[in-house]
Design an enzyme around this catalytic site. Structure first.
Site, PDB file in Angstrom:
ATOM      1  N   SER A 172      57.936 148.663  21.586  1.00 24.90           N
ATOM      2  CA  SER A 172      58.000 150.581  20.659  1.00 24.90           C
ATOM      3  C   SER A 172      56.551 150.127  20.125  1.00 24.90           C
ATOM      4  CB  SER A 172      59.234 150.995  20.599  1.00 24.90           C
ATOM      5  OG  SER A 172      59.094 152.124  20.293  1.00 24.90           O
ATOM      6  N   CYS A 189      54.848 150.279  16.898  1.00 25.30           N
ATOM      7  CA  CYS A 189      54.950 151.185  14.660  1.00 25.30           C
ATOM      8  C   CYS A 189      53.467 152.150  15.000  1.00 25.30           C
ATOM      9  CB  CYS A 189      54.686 150.021  14.169  1.00 25.30           C
ATOM     10  SG  CYS A 189      53.388 149.726  13.771  1.00 25.30           S
ATOM     11  N   CYS A 193      49.959 151.014  15.006  1.00 24.52           N
ATOM     12  CA  CYS A 193      49.873 151.656  16.867  1.00 24.52           C
ATOM     13  C   CYS A 193      49.610 152.923  17.149  1.00 24.52           C
ATOM     14  CB  CYS A 193      50.756 150.417  17.421  1.00 24.52           C
ATOM     15  SG  CYS A 193      49.660 148.581  16.558  1.00 24.52           S
ATOM     16  N   GLU A 239      48.874 146.131  19.943  1.00 26.25           N
ATOM     17  CA  GLU A 239      47.901 146.385  20.170  1.00 26.25           C
ATOM     18  C   GLU A 239      47.325 146.675  19.948  1.00 26.25           C
ATOM     19  OE1 GLU A 239      52.605 148.457  20.424  1.00 26.25           O
ATOM     20  OE2 GLU A 239      51.145 146.653  19.439  1.00 26.25           O
ATOM     21  N   ASN A 264      50.076 140.057  19.025  1.00 26.11           N
ATOM     22  CA  ASN A 264      50.247 140.130  17.641  1.00 26.11           C
ATOM     23  C   ASN A 264      49.649 138.497  17.396  1.00 26.11           C
ATOM     24  OD1 ASN A 264      51.774 139.825  14.665  1.00 26.11           O
ATOM     25  ND2 ASN A 264      52.668 141.481  15.270  1.00 26.11           N
ATOM     26  N   HIS A 321      48.679 143.866  14.969  1.00 27.30           N
ATOM     27  CA  HIS A 321      49.688 143.835  15.710  1.00 27.30           C
ATOM     28  C   HIS A 321      49.125 144.229  17.103  1.00 27.30           C
ATOM     29  CE1 HIS A 321      52.725 146.066  13.308  1.00 27.30           C
ATOM     30  NE2 HIS A 321      52.452 145.247  12.556  1.00 27.30           N
TER      31      HIS A 321
END
Length: 141
Positions: A73, A75, A78, A48, A35, A46
């Site tokens: 986890s 969002c 992503c 990912e 991030n 982010h």
């Protein structure tokens, strides 16, 4: 997951949010990121998204055979990228501190595995406790 955790720790060391991710194809990391919203003044980087960006343009078959590792986890943004590129498997470090769109991913055929990794949980719990406003900004609340 160790590479994703290293990315998260690097992000924290840079003054950012400790979420890391790596994209793996045929057992080799082809993209890594963390991030970097704070560091780059970005609205979308982010972990990912940064890993996908750093993987560069890939043929569709690469994404369809890849595994995305992420410390938290994913969002909705992503998860949308995961679905767009057809990434079939996501390994999540933890969803204790934030539950992303795992059900959406599963409903679209993505295999999601959650590790509940103690290091990932501790990174996020500590960060959230000390940076509540920044965390809320990152997840859009």
């Amino acid at each position: 997951m160790r590479a994703a955790i290293a990315e998260a720790q690097q992000g924290l060391a840079e003054g950012g949010i400790p979420i890391g991710s790596v994209l793996v194809y045929q057992g080799r990391v082809i993209g890594r990121g963390h991030n970097r919203r704070v560091q780059k003044g970005s609205s979308i980087l982010h972990g990912e998204m940064d890993a996908l960006e750093n993987a560069g343009r890939q043929p569709a078959r690469v994404y369809r055979e890849a595994v995305l590792y992420t410390t938290l986890s994913p969002c909705v943004m992503c998860s949308g990228a995961i679905l767009l590129y057809g990434i079939p498997r996501v390994i999540v470090g933890e969803n204790h501190t934030f539950m992303g769109e795992e059900n959406l991913l599963r409903s679209r055929g993505v295999k999601v595995e959650v590790l509940q990794d103690a290091t990932c949980i501790a990174l996020m719990k500590d960060f959230i406790a000390h940076n509540t406003l920044l965390w809320n900004e990152d997840i859009g609340t």
